[in-house]
Design an enzyme around this catalytic site. Structure first.
Site, PDB file in Angstrom:
ATOM      1  N   CYS A  89      13.244  10.506   8.313  1.00 54.59           N
ATOM      2  CA  CYS A  89      12.866  10.086   9.673  1.00 54.59           C
ATOM      3  C   CYS A  89      14.039  10.103  10.647  1.00 54.59           C
ATOM      4  O   CYS A  89      13.888  10.427  11.813  1.00 54.59           O
ATOM      5  CB  CYS A  89      12.261   8.690   9.626  1.00 54.59           C
ATOM      6  SG  CYS A  89      13.293   7.520   8.740  1.00 54.59           S
ATOM      7  N   GLY A  96       0.992   4.352  13.119  1.00 56.86           N
ATOM      8  CA  GLY A  96       1.615   3.090  13.539  1.00 56.86           C
ATOM      9  C   GLY A  96       0.833   2.430  14.669  1.00 56.86           C
ATOM     10  O   GLY A  96       0.635   1.218  14.690  1.00 56.86           O
ATOM     11  N   GLY A 110       5.925   4.755   8.808  1.00 57.14           N
ATOM     12  CA  GLY A 110       5.180   6.012   8.792  1.00 57.14           C
ATOM     13  C   GLY A 110       5.185   6.648  10.163  1.00 57.14           C
ATOM     14  O   GLY A 110       6.124   6.458  10.948  1.00 57.14           O
ATOM     15  N   SER A 111       4.138   7.390  10.461  1.00 60.84           N
ATOM     16  CA  SER A 111       4.105   8.170  11.704  1.00 60.84           C
ATOM     17  C   SER A 111       3.727   7.288  12.899  1.00 60.84           C
ATOM     18  O   SER A 111       3.020   6.291  12.737  1.00 60.84           O
ATOM     19  CB  SER A 111       3.076   9.294  11.562  1.00 60.84           C
ATOM     20  OG  SER A 111       1.792   8.718  11.370  1.00 60.84           O
ATOM     21  N   GLU A 140       1.548   7.951  15.072  1.00 61.17           N
ATOM     22  CA  GLU A 140       0.095   8.017  15.276  1.00 61.17           C
ATOM     23  C   GLU A 140      -0.591   6.908  14.483  1.00 61.17           C
ATOM     24  O   GLU A 140      -1.426   6.169  15.008  1.00 61.17           O
ATOM     25  CB  GLU A 140      -0.451   9.390  14.817  1.00 61.17           C
ATOM     26  CG  GLU A 140       0.033  10.573  15.645  1.00 61.17           C
ATOM     27  CD  GLU A 140       1.510  10.939  15.406  1.00 61.17           C
ATOM     28  OE1 GLU A 140       2.034  10.652  14.316  1.00 61.17           O
ATOM     29  OE2 GLU A 140       2.133  11.497  16.344  1.00 61.17           O
ATOM     30  N   GLU A 200       8.243   0.907  11.646  1.00 64.28           N
ATOM     31  CA  GLU A 200       9.384   1.814  11.424  1.00 64.28           C
ATOM     32  C   GLU A 200       8.794   3.218  11.451  1.00 64.28           C
ATOM     33  O   GLU A 200       8.125   3.622  10.496  1.00 64.28           O
ATOM     34  CB  GLU A 200      10.046   1.557  10.058  1.00 64.28           C
ATOM     35  CG  GLU A 200      10.357   0.104   9.739  1.00 64.28           C
ATOM     36  CD  GLU A 200      11.412  -0.509  10.632  1.00 64.28           C
ATOM     37  OE1 GLU A 200      12.262   0.238  11.149  1.00 64.28           O
ATOM     38  OE2 GLU A 200      11.366  -1.728  10.830  1.00 64.28           O
ATOM     39  N   LYS A 231       0.883  -1.185   0.000  1.00 62.38           N
ATOM     40  CA  LYS A 231       0.000   0.000   0.000  1.00 62.38           C
ATOM     41  C   LYS A 231       0.911   1.223   0.000  1.00 62.38           C
ATOM     42  O   LYS A 231       1.485   1.579   1.035  1.00 62.38           O
ATOM     43  CB  LYS A 231      -0.852  -0.072   1.250  1.00 62.38           C
ATOM     44  CG  LYS A 231      -2.107   0.800   1.368  1.00 62.38           C
ATOM     45  CD  LYS A 231      -2.125   2.124   0.722  1.00 62.38           C
ATOM     46  CE  LYS A 231      -2.410   3.219   1.707  1.00 62.38           C
ATOM     47  NZ  LYS A 231      -1.882   4.505   1.294  1.00 62.38           N
ATOM     48  N   GLU A 275       8.466  15.685  16.124  1.00 60.35           N
ATOM     49  CA  GLU A 275       9.032  15.561  14.771  1.00 60.35           C
ATOM     50  C   GLU A 275       8.373  16.593  13.863  1.00 60.35           C
ATOM     51  O   GLU A 275       7.144  16.621  13.736  1.00 60.35           O
ATOM     52  CB  GLU A 275       8.761  14.147  14.244  1.00 60.35           C
ATOM     53  CG  GLU A 275       9.429  13.884  12.913  1.00 60.35           C
ATOM     54  CD  GLU A 275       9.102  12.484  12.374  1.00 60.35           C
ATOM     55  OE1 GLU A 275       7.943  12.048  12.479  1.00 60.35           O
ATOM     56  OE2 GLU A 275      10.018  11.849  11.831  1.00 60.35           O
TER      57      GLU A 275
END
Ligand code: NAD
Length: 497
Positions: free
Chosen positions: A301, A250, A245-246, A248, A267, A192, A400
């Site tokens: 990141c 995750g 990804g983030s 949140e 990650e 995705k 971040e």
């Protein structure tokens, strides 16, 4: 297409972009969204539409997972000798290298990346495929266990259909980091891509088919995160899940996987520190850290976003950095001479600007103000590099930002520097800068994160594990032999004698 300055594009890129709505790729076929919905992907540097893309729905994603499961069970992929699978993956890497200029230009347009950097990403994806293809041939899959009165051994088997959800900052490179070990181990995959950058994943699916990777082994499900991403994470027939990804999102993905007891690799984001001691070459270190924070406009990141600098050299270091940052050429990503391109979207630009304002409101000082940048002839998402300074309790030092913004703070001694580095909820990557190698090793090992670098930042040799702890991730990381083992489940066999 017809919306981008087509004359500067490679003919194959023009052909790809003007080939109508980009579709998903499932079981070797292009698929539309069952609802007919599409979304648009834009060039961040010009704001213009690049293409419409099918927005796959839950039922479409479920079909892709079924296709991946079927390919795992019925196709020879999992049962191929590792050397034969390896040959196929090398063929895919060959094809990626052959199409490197085209994929890189598509990636540069879609993600707002400087073209040479996009070429590096594409090459890195091919290198990762080759690394895991080679490694998989040398694994010992069967180990005998010496136990009394029994014959016993363990064997390692691929899991089945593996799900991958990717972010927009390194779309093609991260696909390589994610799917290469899974494929090399004999699994099948459903990808995705991020809705901001779906194009290179779709291109890859077609290349994989061209080189003979069996249908259903690599499936791509473009769509919105809250629909296609959520559907993939919630599918109980996925055997392993990987999310980049983030934090949140995750958490949401991990919660869905938890419901189904599906193992998940996360990650996530970071708020890395660079600790600069007073024995460094100030000019060289400033140059490297400025290079790191402006690389892909700071949307990295593992970037060093907190610069902790020994008080003795603080002023000279800051002044070197400011001079360099002021002269960074912000421009359109495909224009030669551009040193820093746009950020990926208007939303991301707003995020960067908001953090600057919030940081100042909480008492940080603008060392270099940053803010909106304008680039003649383009209405893209441009920002200037910025430097803030002050207390590490400040929101801009804690959260971040994901833009070209670094936060400065002075320190007086080694212990203080380590304490400041570890004053974060994240734990992805930090660096220490000093000519005293004893101190470098001490500090590197005292930093609480998945990765410590010495006199460099953002270093990823294949074979060295890369991953995060705390709010930066869990599940073992990527890029090493351990990652390959993550995609092989262990099975014990015992026979009483
Ligand atoms: P994001 O979390 O917003 O989106 C990542 C992916 O998740 C996208 O494909 C998105 O469509 C999908 N998604 C969104 N909502 C979802 C949901 N409810 N369920 C399932 N999937 C959903 O992250 P982003 O903005 O694309 O990327 C930036 C973040 O990624 C930063 O935090 C960055 O640090 C992190 N990142 C981490 C690494 C790493 O290796 N640790 C690498 C690159 C980026």
């Amino acid at each position: 297409m017809a919306t981008v300055a087509a004359s500067s594009l490679l003919p194959k890129v023009q052909e790809f972009l003007s080939s109508g709505t980009k579709k998903g790729f499932v079981a070797g076929r292009e698929v539309d969204s069952s609802s007919g919905e599409t979304f648009a992907t834009h060039d961040p540097g010009s704001g213009k539409k690049l293409s419409d893309v099918a927005a796959l729905q839950t039922a479409d994603v479920d079909r892709a997972v079924e296709a991946a499961n079927l390919a795992f069970q019925k196709q020879a992929w999992a049962r191929l000798a590792p050397s034969d699978r390896s040959a196929m993956l090398h063929r895919l890497a060959d094809a990626i290298e052959k199409h490197k200029a085209v994929i890189a230009q598509i990636e540069a347009l879609d993600a707002g990346k400087i073209e040479s950097q996009a070429q590096g990403d594409v090459q890195n994806c091919a290198d990762t495929l080759r690394y895991f293809a080679d490694l998989a041939q040398h694994l010992r899959l069967r180990s005998t266990i010496a136990v009394k009165h029994h014959e016993a051994w363990t064997t390692r088997q691929p899991w089945g259909a593996c799900g991958f959800i990717f972010p927009w900052n390194f779309p093609f490179l991260l696909i390589g980091w994610g799917i290469s070990p899974a494929l090399a181990a004999g699994n099948t995959v459903v990808i995705k891509p991020a809705e901001d950058t779906p194009l290179s994943a779709i291109y890859l699916a077609h290349l994989a088919q061209e080189v003979g990777i069996p249908d259903g082994v690599i499936n791509v499900v473009p769509g919105l995160g809250s629909v296609a991403g959520a559907a993939l994470a919630a599918n109980p027939r996925i055997k392993r899940m990987s999310f980049t990804g983030s934090p949140e999102v995750g958490r949401l993905v991990a919660a869905s996987c938890g419901q189904n007891l599906v193992p998940v690799k996360l990650e996530l984001g970071g708020k890395g520190a660079a600790v600069v001691f007073d024995d460094v070459d100030v000019r060289q270190t400033a140059e490297k850290l400025v290079g790191a924070i402006t690389f892909h406009s700071g949307q990295v990141c593992c970037d060093a976003t907190r610069w902790l600098v020994h008080r003795k050299i603080y002023d000279s270091f800051v002044s070197e950095c400011v001079d360099r940052l002021k002269s960074v050429r912000v421009g359109y990503q495909l224009d030669g001479g551009t040193q820093m391109g746009p950020v990926v979207s208007a939303k991301q630009r707003e995020r960067v600007l908001r953090y600057l304002t919030r940081g100042k409101a909480e008492g940080a000082k603008y060392v270099l103000e940053g803010g909106l940048a304008t680039v003649e002839g383009y209405t893209g998402n441009y920002v200037k590099p910025a430097l803030l300074a002050g207390s590490l309790d400040n929101v801009a030092a804690r959260e971040e930002i994901f833009g070209p913004v670094a936060y400065l703070s002075p320190f007086d001694n080694e212990d203080q520097a380590i304490g400041m580095t570890n004053q974060t909820d994240y734990g992805l990557a930090n660096s220490v800068w000093t000519t005293d190698l004893g101190r470098a090793c001490r500090v590197a090992e005292a930093m609480c994160a998945g990765n410590s670098w010495i006199n460099a930042h953002n270093v990823f040799p294949h074979g060295v594990p890369y991953g995060g702890i705390n709010k930066s991730g869990m599940g073992g990381g990527v890029l090493s032999i351990e990652t390959l083992f993550d995609y092989l489940r262990s099975l014990s066999v015992v026979r009483p004698l």
